[in-house]
Design a protein around this motif. Structure first.
Motif: not given
Ligand code: MG
Ligand code: ATP
Ligand code: MG
Ligand code: MG
Length: 356
Positions: A257-259, A297-301, A311-316
């Motif tokens: 679903s992402k790509y 950073t993108r921070c996912d919630f 908070i789920n995770e961060v992506n640097t």
């Molecule tokens: Mg994520």
């Protein structure tokens, strides 16, 4: 000034990285920078130029036909001729490295360590933040310390699983309820992640995740909306408006679903009360500081219907094509793609100079 744009890489997120590289190339190639694309093949070879090996679906996603893309590359003399480039050739004065690599070896601090040794400015998180951000177990410990709300989870090391499966399963049963989410500790793009509805699926999911990493985690599944916040800066942190990933079904946001499916839309800003948006932005800034972030950073919630936030995770190094969430969040906060790329380069230089 010269920019070494490093993309591709050995990780499972190789193809996504190529997409990001095309987007940045389109943006900066005609500016005052001299861009040298450096393509890391899936086998780990470093080649100079822009690869033409991208899957056709990826070119479509960027609205580039293979012809156009080739024309762009050839015109600029950037097309990959398979000529190897050595690390020594990258070590140049007044050059900036722009790595757009995702996942292990690219987003986890290893290549950032190389850039430190080369003593050159580079875009994005440093060694520590990259390593901490990539590792979902370590980042969760840091988030706990920082007082950020998150779902319960259980870390598992492969050896422990192999020695005593029953003990691990008993612990999952004791602390968590189905559905559970099982993830490799160090990956991205949902690779190796499964949702388990019962113990049989949990066992299969742990085995799957262990194919990608010797450490995995089992998380409490939540039924919630998925909202992301972009963070930009070094010691001065700026946050974007939150954006929501709106899925056609309530299935999880997997690789397909992402790509590939195009069934996901982005709602920016997320339709959430002002105070919830403010809270998300504060949490995102806190998470960025908790891992000692720099650059981006993108921070996912997760946000539940009654506005409970986890908070789920961060992506640097989040997806960074023109159509990715991170740049779109900034676009909606008043910073366009071009200015964003420029800001990231300036932040890299600033951090490098401050260190001298
Ligand atoms: Mg994520
Ligand atoms: P990326 O780096 O591409 O954002 P990732 O591989 O690091 O992704 P996560 O963001 O942790 O993986 O999880 C991928 C997706 O799985 C989430 O976007 C969400 O749809 C689903 N998911 C993960 N954990 C949970 C959970 N605890 N409860 C419900 N859904 C979850
Ligand atoms: Mg991730
Ligand atoms: Mg990621």
């Amino acid at each position: 000034m010269k920019i070494f744009l490093i993309y591709g890489g050995k990780s499972a997120e190789h193809d996504i990285s190529i997409l990001t590289a095309y987007s940045i190339m389109k943006e900066v190639y005609y500016k005052y920078y001299e861009v040298v694309p450096v393509y890391i093949t899936k086998e780990g070879a470093w080649l100079k130029g822009l690869t033409l090996d991208a899957p056709p679906t990826h070119l479509e996603a960027l609205h580039l036909t293979a012809g156009e893309e080739a024309a762009l590359a050839i015109k600029e003399g950037a097309v990959s001729t398979g000529v190897p480039i050595t690390i020594a050739e990258i070590k140049e004065k007044d050059a900036v490295i722009f790595p757009v690599l995702h996942g292990p070896n690219g987003e986890d601090g290893t290549i950032q360590g190389l850039f430190e040794i080369l003593d050159m400015p580079y875009v994005g998180a440093g060694v520590l933040a990259s390593a901490c951000g990539m590792d979902k177990i370590i980042s969760k410990h840091l988030f706990t310390q920082a007082g950020l709300p998150q779902v319960p989870f259980i870390p598992i090391i492969k050896t422990d699983w192999l020695r005593d499966e029953e003990k691990v399963l008993a612990k999952c049963d004791e602390i968590l309820d189905y559905p559970m989410f099982i993830k490799p500790a160090n990956l991205g793009s949902s690779v190796g992640i499964s949702k388990a509805m019962n113990q049989e699926e949990l066992i299969a999911a742990i085995e799957t995740a262990l194919k990608y990493d010797r450490r995995v985690l089992v998380e409490q599944g939540v039924e919630a909306r998925e909202v992301e916040v972009a963070v930009l800066g070094n010691d001065d942190v700026h946050t974007s408006v939150p954006g929501e990933i709106v899925k056609a079904t309530n299935e999880f946001y997997d690789y397909q679903s992402k790509y590939l499916d195009n069934k996901v839309t982005m709602q920016i800003p997320a339709l959430l009360p002002e105070e919830v948006q403010t809270q998300l932005r504060e949490y995102a800034a806190t998470a960025f500081k908790a891992i000692d972030g720099s650059g981006l950073t993108r921070c996912d919630f997760f946000v539940t219907d009654d506005h409970e936030i986890f908070i789920n995770e961060v992506n640097t190094m989040p997806g960074f094509t023109e159509f990715s969430m991170y740049p779109l969040l900034w676009e909606n906060t008043g910073l366009n793609y071009s200015d964003l790329v420029e800001e990231l380069i300036q932040l890299a230089i600033k951090r490098f100079e401050e260190k001298q």
